[in-house]
Design a protein around this motif. Structure first.
Motif, PDB file in Angstrom:
ATOM      1  N   PRO A   1      -7.239 -23.418  49.803  1.00  0.00           N
ATOM      2  CA  PRO A   1      -8.420 -23.542  48.945  1.00  0.00           C
ATOM      3  C   PRO A   1      -9.695 -23.015  49.612  1.00  0.00           C
ATOM      4  O   PRO A   1     -10.544 -22.402  48.949  1.00  0.00           O
ATOM      5  N   SER A   2      -9.832 -23.237  50.908  1.00  0.00           N
ATOM      6  CA  SER A   2     -11.029 -22.739  51.611  1.00  0.00           C
ATOM      7  C   SER A   2     -11.097 -21.216  51.567  1.00  0.00           C
ATOM      8  O   SER A   2     -12.190 -20.636  51.486  1.00  0.00           O
ATOM      9  N   ASP A   3      -9.935 -20.544  51.606  1.00  0.00           N
ATOM     10  CA  ASP A   3      -9.929 -19.086  51.491  1.00  0.00           C
ATOM     11  C   ASP A   3     -10.470 -18.646  50.141  1.00  0.00           C
ATOM     12  O   ASP A   3     -11.240 -17.681  50.049  1.00  0.00           O
ATOM     13  N   VAL A   4     -10.045 -19.332  49.093  1.00  0.00           N
ATOM     14  CA  VAL A   4     -10.489 -18.975  47.743  1.00  0.00           C
ATOM     15  C   VAL A   4     -12.003 -19.108  47.643  1.00  0.00           C
ATOM     16  O   VAL A   4     -12.696 -18.221  47.110  1.00  0.00           O
ATOM     17  N   ARG A   5     -12.527 -20.189  48.176  1.00  0.00           N
ATOM     18  CA  ARG A   5     -13.977 -20.394  48.127  1.00  0.00           C
ATOM     19  C   ARG A   5     -14.724 -19.322  48.908  1.00  0.00           C
ATOM     20  O   ARG A   5     -15.741 -18.779  48.444  1.00  0.00           O
ATOM     21  N   GLU A   6     -14.246 -19.018  50.098  1.00  0.00           N
ATOM     22  CA  GLU A   6     -14.940 -18.041  50.939  1.00  0.00           C
ATOM     23  C   GLU A   6     -14.821 -16.625  50.377  1.00  0.00           C
ATOM     24  O   GLU A   6     -15.771 -15.832  50.457  1.00  0.00           O
ATOM     25  N   LEU A   7     -13.685 -16.295  49.795  1.00  0.00           N
ATOM     26  CA  LEU A   7     -13.524 -14.969  49.207  1.00  0.00           C
ATOM     27  C   LEU A   7     -14.354 -14.816  47.936  1.00  0.00           C
ATOM     28  O   LEU A   7     -14.887 -13.733  47.664  1.00  0.00           O
ATOM     29  N   ALA A   8     -14.480 -15.882  47.167  1.00  0.00           N
ATOM     30  CA  ALA A   8     -15.355 -15.833  45.992  1.00  0.00           C
ATOM     31  C   ALA A   8     -16.786 -15.542  46.416  1.00  0.00           C
ATOM     32  O   ALA A   8     -17.491 -14.743  45.774  1.00  0.00           O
ATOM     33  N   ALA A   9     -17.229 -16.174  47.506  1.00  0.00           N
ATOM     34  CA  ALA A   9     -18.577 -15.919  48.019  1.00  0.00           C
ATOM     35  C   ALA A   9     -18.702 -14.491  48.528  1.00  0.00           C
ATOM     36  O   ALA A   9     -19.739 -13.838  48.344  1.00  0.00           O
ATOM     37  N   LEU A  10     -17.656 -13.982  49.170  1.00  0.00           N
ATOM     38  CA  LEU A  10     -17.679 -12.597  49.663  1.00  0.00           C
ATOM     39  C   LEU A  10     -17.815 -11.613  48.518  1.00  0.00           C
ATOM     40  O   LEU A  10     -18.689 -10.729  48.545  1.00  0.00           O
ATOM     41  N   VAL A  11     -16.962 -11.730  47.519  1.00  0.00           N
ATOM     42  CA  VAL A  11     -16.951 -10.768  46.419  1.00  0.00           C
ATOM     43  C   VAL A  11     -18.258 -10.800  45.643  1.00  0.00           C
ATOM     44  O   VAL A  11     -18.687  -9.779  45.088  1.00  0.00           O
ATOM     45  N   ALA A  12     -18.937 -11.939  45.630  1.00  0.00           N
ATOM     46  CA  ALA A  12     -20.222 -12.037  44.933  1.00  0.00           C
ATOM     47  C   ALA A  12     -21.249 -11.062  45.494  1.00  0.00           C
ATOM     48  O   ALA A  12     -22.223 -10.725  44.809  1.00  0.00           O
ATOM     49  N   ASN A  13     -21.043 -10.596  46.714  1.00  0.00           N
ATOM     50  CA  ASN A  13     -21.969  -9.652  47.340  1.00  0.00           C
ATOM     51  C   ASN A  13     -21.620  -8.195  47.057  1.00  0.00           C
ATOM     52  O   ASN A  13     -22.291  -7.293  47.574  1.00  0.00           O
ATOM     53  N   TYR A  14     -20.564  -7.960  46.250  1.00  0.00           N
ATOM     54  CA  TYR A  14     -20.099  -6.602  45.966  1.00  0.00           C
ATOM     55  C   TYR A  14     -20.120  -6.353  44.460  1.00  0.00           C
ATOM     56  O   TYR A  14     -19.129  -6.616  43.769  1.00  0.00           O
ATOM     57  N   PRO A  15     -21.218  -5.840  43.919  1.00  0.00           N
ATOM     58  CA  PRO A  15     -21.272  -5.567  42.480  1.00  0.00           C
ATOM     59  C   PRO A  15     -20.153  -4.616  42.054  1.00  0.00           C
ATOM     60  O   PRO A  15     -19.858  -3.626  42.719  1.00  0.00           O
ATOM     61  N   GLY A  16     -19.516  -4.968  40.951  1.00  0.00           N
ATOM     62  CA  GLY A  16     -18.452  -4.131  40.422  1.00  0.00           C
ATOM     63  C   GLY A  16     -17.074  -4.415  40.984  1.00  0.00           C
ATOM     64  O   GLY A  16     -16.079  -3.878  40.492  1.00  0.00           O
ATOM     65  N   ILE A  17     -16.992  -5.263  42.013  1.00  0.00           N
ATOM     66  CA  ILE A  17     -15.719  -5.637  42.604  1.00  0.00           C
ATOM     67  C   ILE A  17     -15.238  -6.929  41.965  1.00  0.00           C
ATOM     68  O   ILE A  17     -16.017  -7.856  41.742  1.00  0.00           O
ATOM     69  N   GLU A  18     -13.931  -7.000  41.684  1.00  0.00           N
ATOM     70  CA  GLU A  18     -13.392  -8.166  40.993  1.00  0.00           C
ATOM     71  C   GLU A  18     -12.568  -9.054  41.914  1.00  0.00           C
ATOM     72  O   GLU A  18     -11.843  -8.573  42.791  1.00  0.00           O
ATOM     73  N   PHE A  19     -12.679 -10.340  41.671  1.00  0.00           N
ATOM     74  CA  PHE A  19     -11.877 -11.347  42.360  1.00  0.00           C
ATOM     75  C   PHE A  19     -10.886 -11.908  41.360  1.00  0.00           C
ATOM     76  O   PHE A  19     -11.266 -12.391  40.286  1.00  0.00           O
ATOM     77  N   ASN A  20      -9.600 -11.840  41.695  1.00  0.00           N
ATOM     78  CA  ASN A  20      -8.526 -12.288  40.820  1.00  0.00           C
ATOM     79  C   ASN A  20      -7.790 -13.445  41.494  1.00  0.00           C
ATOM     80  O   ASN A  20      -7.243 -13.272  42.590  1.00  0.00           O
ATOM     81  N   VAL A  21      -7.783 -14.605  40.856  1.00  0.00           N
ATOM     82  CA  VAL A  21      -7.043 -15.757  41.363  1.00  0.00           C
ATOM     83  C   VAL A  21      -5.850 -15.971  40.442  1.00  0.00           C
ATOM     84  O   VAL A  21      -6.011 -16.144  39.228  1.00  0.00           O
ATOM     85  N   GLU A  22      -4.653 -15.957  41.033  1.00  0.00           N
ATOM     86  CA  GLU A  22      -3.451 -16.122  40.236  1.00  0.00           C
ATOM     87  C   GLU A  22      -2.697 -17.375  40.656  1.00  0.00           C
ATOM     88  O   GLU A  22      -2.812 -17.836  41.799  1.00  0.00           O
ATOM     89  N   GLY A  23      -1.936 -17.921  39.713  1.00  0.00           N
ATOM     90  CA  GLY A  23      -1.154 -19.095  40.043  1.00  0.00           C
ATOM     91  C   GLY A  23      -0.750 -19.876  38.809  1.00  0.00           C
ATOM     92  O   GLY A  23      -1.057 -19.507  37.670  1.00  0.00           O
ATOM     93  N   ASN A  24      -0.055 -20.980  39.065  1.00  0.00           N
ATOM     94  CA  ASN A  24       0.455 -21.834  37.998  1.00  0.00           C
ATOM     95  C   ASN A  24      -0.661 -22.762  37.511  1.00  0.00           C
ATOM     96  O   ASN A  24      -1.141 -23.607  38.271  1.00  0.00           O
ATOM     97  N   PRO A  25      -1.080 -22.630  36.258  1.00  0.00           N
ATOM     98  CA  PRO A  25      -2.196 -23.447  35.779  1.00  0.00           C
ATOM     99  C   PRO A  25      -1.867 -24.935  35.695  1.00  0.00           C
ATOM    100  O   PRO A  25      -2.768 -25.761  35.559  1.00  0.00           O
ATOM    101  N   PHE A  26      -0.580 -25.283  35.800  1.00  0.00           N
ATOM    102  CA  PHE A  26      -0.162 -26.681  35.718  1.00  0.00           C
ATOM    103  C   PHE A  26       0.037 -27.311  37.094  1.00  0.00           C
ATOM    104  O   PHE A  26       0.506 -28.449  37.184  1.00  0.00           O
ATOM    105  N   ALA A  27      -0.311 -26.582  38.152  1.00  0.00           N
ATOM    106  CA  ALA A  27      -0.174 -27.113  39.511  1.00  0.00           C
ATOM    107  C   ALA A  27      -1.183 -28.230  39.732  1.00  0.00           C
ATOM    108  O   ALA A  27      -2.402 -28.025  39.633  1.00  0.00           O
ATOM    109  N   ASP A  28      -0.701 -29.414  40.045  1.00  0.00           N
ATOM    110  CA  ASP A  28      -1.540 -30.597  40.210  1.00  0.00           C
ATOM    111  C   ASP A  28      -2.094 -30.696  41.631  1.00  0.00           C
ATOM    112  O   ASP A  28      -1.627 -30.009  42.547  1.00  0.00           O
ATOM    113  N   PRO A  29      -3.076 -31.582  41.851  1.00  0.00           N
ATOM    114  CA  PRO A  29      -3.584 -31.809  43.208  1.00  0.00           C
ATOM    115  C   PRO A  29      -2.467 -32.277  44.145  1.00  0.00           C
ATOM    116  O   PRO A  29      -1.560 -33.002  43.746  1.00  0.00           O
TER     117      PRO A  29
END
Length: 260
Positions: free
Chosen positions: A55-83
């Motif tokens: 999860p920390s990677d996802v957060r840090e990569l989202a912050a990274l990509v926010a600094n790159y206009p036009g670059i997309e961040f794609n998060v994939e996975g099972n939407p039913f995955a519980d905590p």
């Protein structure tokens, strides 16, 4: 025809990192390097067992990509995955990080890797509120799908913007280039034609590599390929920058798109 964009999947960088204590190799630094080399986006697949992306990677990569206009961040996975432990649950993580695209995948905890698309005869009812919520959050929704025209019609009825064709069978058959391969490729091609006809945008991913990507780029309307395993392996021999450049060259100069 437009050229497909390259989204670099960072899962295998995280897998190497997780084999030792500490943060080496650094997933975010590798994401930054991939973008500097010309990648059009970054993809991650956070699983509850955190076998690679955390999860920390996802957060840090989202912050990274926010600094790159036009670059997309794609998060994939099972939407039913519980905590589970410090994994907050897939949807909670997506709500927090707000990626540009969310690719929903019907994988389970005991799968080594994603190996099939959704059966929307079974899953549409449970997916509908998830799709609606993601779209309300301004997140493009893509469904991981097999090249099955009936299933693509159900995806369109569900209201998603895109599908990602699961290309594992194509990659496995490619080395033979026999009649069975030709028939399989035709299924993918006709699925792409049908997706464009009904207004579904098209992504693809799984086991695409420097040998088989060029031919797959003949599919009409292909907008994005997500590549991680093969690109990471290639980076071991040619370096990450050169590997990204090699895949980008194929995406930029694919074989001529076959007439639909």
């Amino acid at each position: 025809m437009s050229n497909p964009k390259l989204s670099v999947n960072l899962n295998k960088i995280a897998l190497i990192r997780n084999s030792r204590p500490g943060n080496y190799p650094n997933v975010v630094n590798h994401g930054r390097q991939a973008l500097a080399a010309g990648a059009d986006g970054l993809t991650v697949h956070p699983r509850p067992d955190q076998r690679h992306i955390r999860p920390s990677d996802v957060r840090e990569l989202a912050a990274l990509v926010a600094n790159y206009p036009g670059i997309e961040f794609n998060v994939e996975g099972n939407p039913f995955a519980d905590p589970e432990g410090d994994y907050p649950g897939f949807m909670a993580l997506v709500r927090e990080t707000r990626p540009h695209q969310c690719t929903l995948v019907p994988d389970s905890d005991d799968q080594l890797t994603s190996d099939h698309g959704f059966d929307l005869h079974q899953a549409s009812a449970s997916l509908a509120p998830i799709v609606a919520e993601l779209q309300t959050l301004g997140i493009r929704v893509s469904l991981f799908m097999d090249p099955d025209i009936e299933q693509l019609d159900l995806a369109k009825a569900l209201g998603v913007e895109r599908i990602e064709l699961y290309t594992g069978p194509y990659a496995a058959a490619y080395p033979s280039r026999n009649d069975a391969y030709d028939a399989l490729f035709e299924r993918y091609f006709q699925a792409a034609v049908h997706a464009r006809k009904i207004g579904l945008e098209l992504n693809a991913g799984h086991d695409l590599n420097l040998d088989n990507l060029d031919n797959f780029c003949r599919l009409p309307g292909l907008l994005e390929v997500s590549i991680g395993h093969a690109l990471t392996v290639d980076a071991l021999t040619m370096g990450l920058d050169n590997a990204v450049n090699a895949y980008k060259r194929i995406c930029a100069c694919p074989r001529r798109e076959r007439d639909a």
